[in-house]
Design a protein around this motif. Sequence first.
Motif, mmCIF file in Angstrom:
data_model
loop_
_atom_site.group_PDB
_atom_site.id
_atom_site.type_symbol
_atom_site.label_atom_id
_atom_site.label_comp_id
_atom_site.label_asym_id
_atom_site.label_seq_id
_atom_site.Cartn_x
_atom_site.Cartn_y
_atom_site.Cartn_z
ATOM 1 N N ARG B 34 39.182 37.134 22.067
ATOM 2 C CA ARG B 34 38.348 38.229 22.573
ATOM 3 C C ARG B 34 36.885 38.089 22.160
ATOM 4 O O ARG B 34 36.045 38.856 22.572
ATOM 5 N N ASP B 39 31.227 37.593 28.440
ATOM 6 C CA ASP B 39 32.357 38.315 29.003
ATOM 7 C C ASP B 39 33.515 37.346 29.278
ATOM 8 O O ASP B 39 33.380 36.440 30.089
ATOM 9 N N ALA B 41 36.071 37.742 30.955
ATOM 10 C CA ALA B 41 36.497 37.805 32.355
ATOM 11 C C ALA B 41 35.701 36.827 33.202
ATOM 12 O O ALA B 41 36.233 36.196 34.113
ATOM 13 N N ALA B 45 37.593 34.018 35.256
ATOM 14 C CA ALA B 45 37.540 34.137 36.707
ATOM 15 C C ALA B 45 37.112 32.807 37.339
ATOM 16 O O ALA B 45 37.354 32.573 38.515
ATOM 17 N N ILE B 54 35.471 38.945 39.440
ATOM 18 C CA ILE B 54 35.371 39.091 37.982
ATOM 19 C C ILE B 54 36.019 40.405 37.553
ATOM 20 O O ILE B 54 36.800 40.464 36.603
ATOM 21 N N GLU B 55 35.693 41.460 38.324
ATOM 22 C CA GLU B 55 36.260 42.781 38.018
ATOM 23 C C GLU B 55 37.786 42.722 38.126
ATOM 24 O O GLU B 55 38.515 43.254 37.294
ATOM 25 N N THR B 57 39.681 40.049 37.715
ATOM 26 C CA THR B 57 40.196 39.312 36.560
ATOM 27 C C THR B 57 40.226 40.216 35.344
ATOM 28 O O THR B 57 41.167 40.179 34.554
ATOM 29 N N ARG B 58 39.167 41.030 35.202
ATOM 30 C CA ARG B 58 39.083 41.901 34.045
ATOM 31 C C ARG B 58 40.296 42.830 34.002
ATOM 32 O O ARG B 58 40.918 43.012 32.952
ATOM 33 N N ILE B 59 40.625 43.392 35.168
ATOM 34 C CA ILE B 59 41.769 44.306 35.214
ATOM 35 C C ILE B 59 43.076 43.534 35.050
ATOM 36 O O ILE B 59 43.971 43.938 34.315
ATOM 37 N N LEU B 63 41.373 43.594 30.251
ATOM 38 C CA LEU B 63 40.186 43.693 29.400
ATOM 39 C C LEU B 63 39.501 45.053 29.512
ATOM 40 O O LEU B 63 38.602 45.363 28.748
ATOM 41 N N ASP B 64 39.918 45.884 30.517
ATOM 42 C CA ASP B 64 39.313 47.204 30.649
ATOM 43 C C ASP B 64 39.977 48.213 29.720
ATOM 44 O O ASP B 64 39.509 49.320 29.561
ATOM 45 N N GLN B 70 45.045 46.255 24.073
ATOM 46 C CA GLN B 70 44.977 44.832 24.414
ATOM 47 C C GLN B 70 45.768 44.004 23.421
ATOM 48 O O GLN B 70 46.452 43.052 23.790
#
Lengths: 289, 344
Positions: B34, B39, B41, B45, B54-55, B57-59, B63-64, B70
């Motif tokens: 981490r 970032d 993500a 990504a 990217i968003e 991948t984050r979800i 990572l959100d 986590q």
Amino acid sequence: MTDAPLPRTQGTWAHLVYVLRANPVTLLAFGMFAFLIFCAVFGPAVVPYDPLATNAAKSLQPPSWEHWFGTDQIGRDVFSRVIVATRLDLMISVAAVALSFVVGSILGAVAGYWGGWLDSVLNRFLDTIMAFPLFVLAMGIVAALGNTIENIIYATAIINTPFYARLVRAEVNIRRNAGFAQAAKLCGNSDLRVLAFHIFPNALPPMMVQVSLNLGWAILNAAGLSFIGLGVRPPTPEWGIMVAEGANFIVSGEWWLAVFPGLWLMLAVFTFNLLGDGLRDIVDPRKRT
Amino acid sequence: MLSAYPRLRAVLLRCAQAIPVVIGVVVISFLLTRALPGDPAVYFAGVMADEASIEETRIAMGLDKPMTQQFVIYVGELLRGDLGMSLTSGRPVATDLANRLPASLELTLTALILASAIAIPLGILAATRPGTWVDHLCRVVVTAGVSLPTFFTGIVLIFVFYYLLGIAPSPLGRLDFIYIEPDHITGFYLIDAALTGDWETWRGAAKQLILPAGTLALFTLAPLARMTRASMLGALSSDFIRTARAAGLTNRKVLYGYAFRNALLPVVTTLGMVFSFALGANVLVEKVFAWPGIGSYAVEALVVSDYAAVQGFVLAMALLFVVLNLVIDLLYTAIDPRIGFEAS
């Protein structure tokens, strides 16, 4: 000064001279150390060629009078590069060892002096760091923090810190209730003052031995990391990366590209190891193995 | 009930002590995954990713969510043996590591056996004949050995034995292409080839192995020889040896039956430490000899910023090392029967 001074009046200095005379290897180590420092400070000023200057007409030449260590695939002078690299390699290891010295001293002193839960937490934490194969942990840290020279320094510092912290913790712990420490406290010194000025200095001699042995290890470590492509980037002259680049030419017989930087690296590590052993003889003659 | 079996109790206690270390290792490796610059993500990504992916991948990576959640997810994945996907190979990291682990283990273990086979007799000889040429040889080997950068020794060995003398095969991997890989039984080529009776391949694999294993052994030789010498000297000067000699026991019996048995404990401890060095040095040796183990896998992954693979490698190495230390501590009780009772 008389012609034959009593040994007792000279103390540490006489002991130092005695040890150096009895063990010429240590003297040699001091000499080599001075040479390395000279290379690090004046290296870029005294080398015959620019370490980055390419010369396509003179690529891959074997060692000669003109180029002592030969030239590499794009005609750079290997000797100049090896000497100039001394500064960077020493800088990385000295910075890393200094960092771990400071952080390890603070952590170890606090844990050794106050003990309790601080001590247990620190010990658990150090155990966890030591549970990793250290070079592998350094790789992981550099991968996580980013591939730069600063992060090589941080990674090397982190994997070295447990050794210092444990050493200081042990040295402080056995002295925290010693007569002189209690006397200092009775005189009205605060805990922090007693710890910093009365107890901690006692840990310095074994720490110096550790520093010297550690410097060699830190250089090896940093060179190893740059050998696998972390931290230093070409064309910066650095021993690990020069060996890595030279390795591609070894199977076709151009040995000087890899051998000279490797030998230099070995020489530096050897110097620090000898120095550490010598310092140990001076500080504690019983620990010789 | 356990108090009736002090040995068993000690063993269980030691196993229990490994648990907090394993937890610590998992926490650190979580923090490493981490702590990626910027970032994570963005990295996972891929290079071609835009804002939306990217968003996504984050979800997908969770990572959100808050850090603690986590961590729970991470531990859950670990328990299922999921270390994420490797970007380079496109396979799960756990599979890649499992495929390549035998190569690394074969190299490391051969090197350690080789190193012990040379270092322990050398240390004993040096301790029994202090001041002779064996002792001086031991000292030179010890001091030079710790100063040798493994990657450099490997290259010098390649130059001498492959280029100059021409007796070593080309330093590329575990087996020359003229041989056929032995059937996969254990993944150790030497064992597999021996089991299937294919001695031609066995010899080919051994030839390929000898230089990298020798490189690693040179590096691990020094601490072992040093510790053997020191602890043998300590054991030989103790009272029970004097008594044994006075009682008229043969030199052999005194040396191996009494002195060596007592000197073995610190040597085994050093072996654990040496293993840690060897696992690190393994990475360098594998790179030099293009050995297809997990070390070179991690190096390849590092070069292309394949973080899941690197972190999986770090975690796998740490767990391997924890298990190894456990085994070594359990070995103590076998070597020195007093230990099991002391702990109870």
